[in-house]
Motif scaffolding. Structure first.
Motif, PDB file in Angstrom:
ATOM      1  N   LYS A  30      41.970  41.219  34.004  1.00 40.61           N
ATOM      2  CA  LYS A  30      42.348  42.203  35.019  1.00 40.61           C
ATOM      3  C   LYS A  30      41.429  41.934  36.196  1.00 40.61           C
ATOM      4  N   MET A  31      42.024  41.502  37.307  1.00 37.91           N
ATOM      5  CA  MET A  31      41.233  41.022  38.432  1.00 37.91           C
ATOM      6  C   MET A  31      41.552  41.752  39.727  1.00 37.91           C
ATOM      7  N   ILE A 112      36.393  40.606  38.193  1.00 34.06           N
ATOM      8  CA  ILE A 112      37.085  40.730  36.917  1.00 34.06           C
ATOM      9  C   ILE A 112      36.685  42.085  36.348  1.00 34.06           C
ATOM     10  N   HIS A 113      37.664  42.973  36.180  1.00 36.87           N
ATOM     11  CA  HIS A 113      37.398  44.319  35.690  1.00 36.87           C
ATOM     12  C   HIS A 113      37.348  44.370  34.166  1.00 36.87           C
ATOM     13  N   GLU A 114      38.175  43.566  33.558  1.00 33.35           N
ATOM     14  CA  GLU A 114      38.227  43.470  32.099  1.00 33.35           C
ATOM     15  C   GLU A 114      38.857  42.132  31.784  1.00 33.35           C
ATOM     16  N   GLY A 115      38.544  41.582  30.624  1.00 33.42           N
ATOM     17  CA  GLY A 115      39.166  40.311  30.291  1.00 33.42           C
ATOM     18  C   GLY A 115      38.850  39.830  28.899  1.00 33.42           C
ATOM     19  N   TYR A 116      39.625  38.850  28.503  1.00 34.45           N
ATOM     20  CA  TYR A 116      39.454  38.170  27.229  1.00 34.45           C
ATOM     21  C   TYR A 116      39.420  36.676  27.511  1.00 34.45           C
ATOM     22  N   ILE A 117      38.372  36.028  27.080  1.00 28.33           N
ATOM     23  CA  ILE A 117      38.286  34.579  27.167  1.00 28.33           C
ATOM     24  C   ILE A 117      38.769  34.053  25.816  1.00 28.33           C
TER      25      ILE A 117
END
Length: 124
Positions: A30-31, A112-117
């Motif tokens: 979420k960017m 980047i507010h939230e994320g999954y790598i």
């Protein structure tokens, strides 16, 4: 189902249909201003200008096949990056595979507010 599991399935299928060639980065983020939608970023050294459209279409098909409609509705964009782009190099330095980003992180002017790598593999 946990979101990262859904995208791990997407990545596994993507790698399988692309002859088991690895990816450098597969992230769901979420960017910037898209705080309620996901951006899917992918980078692989075997994706070129010649096969970019075909790879993009195959990824879209996998997303359609593997994700629930509600999950697909939450995707704002899908972007394929060249491994040499500055943004990708910064992502490789700043994050690690399997990381769940929970707090705002700034990368090359992007927030980047939230994320999954889902996958992160340093190129050789």
């Amino acid at each position: 189902m946990v979101m990262s599991e859904s995208y791990a399935r997407v990545l596994a299928k993507f790698i399988e249909i692309n002859e088991d060639r690895p990816v450098i980065l597969f992230a769901v983020l979420k960017m910037d201003e898209l705080v309620d939608k996901w951006s899917i970023l992918i980078s692989a050294d075997w994706i070129t200008g010649e096969n970019n459209k075909e790879v993009f279409r195959s990824l879209i098909k996998i997303l359609q096949d593997e994700l629930e409609p509600s999950e697909r509705d939450d995707i704002a964009r899908v972007v394929i990056y060249d491994k040499n782009q500055h943004f990708i190099k910064l992502m490789l330095r700043q994050f690690k595979a399997g990381q769940h980003i929970l707090e705002d992180a700034k990368v090359n002017g992007n927030i980047i507010h939230e994320g999954y790598i889902i996958a992160l593999n340093h190129p050789e």
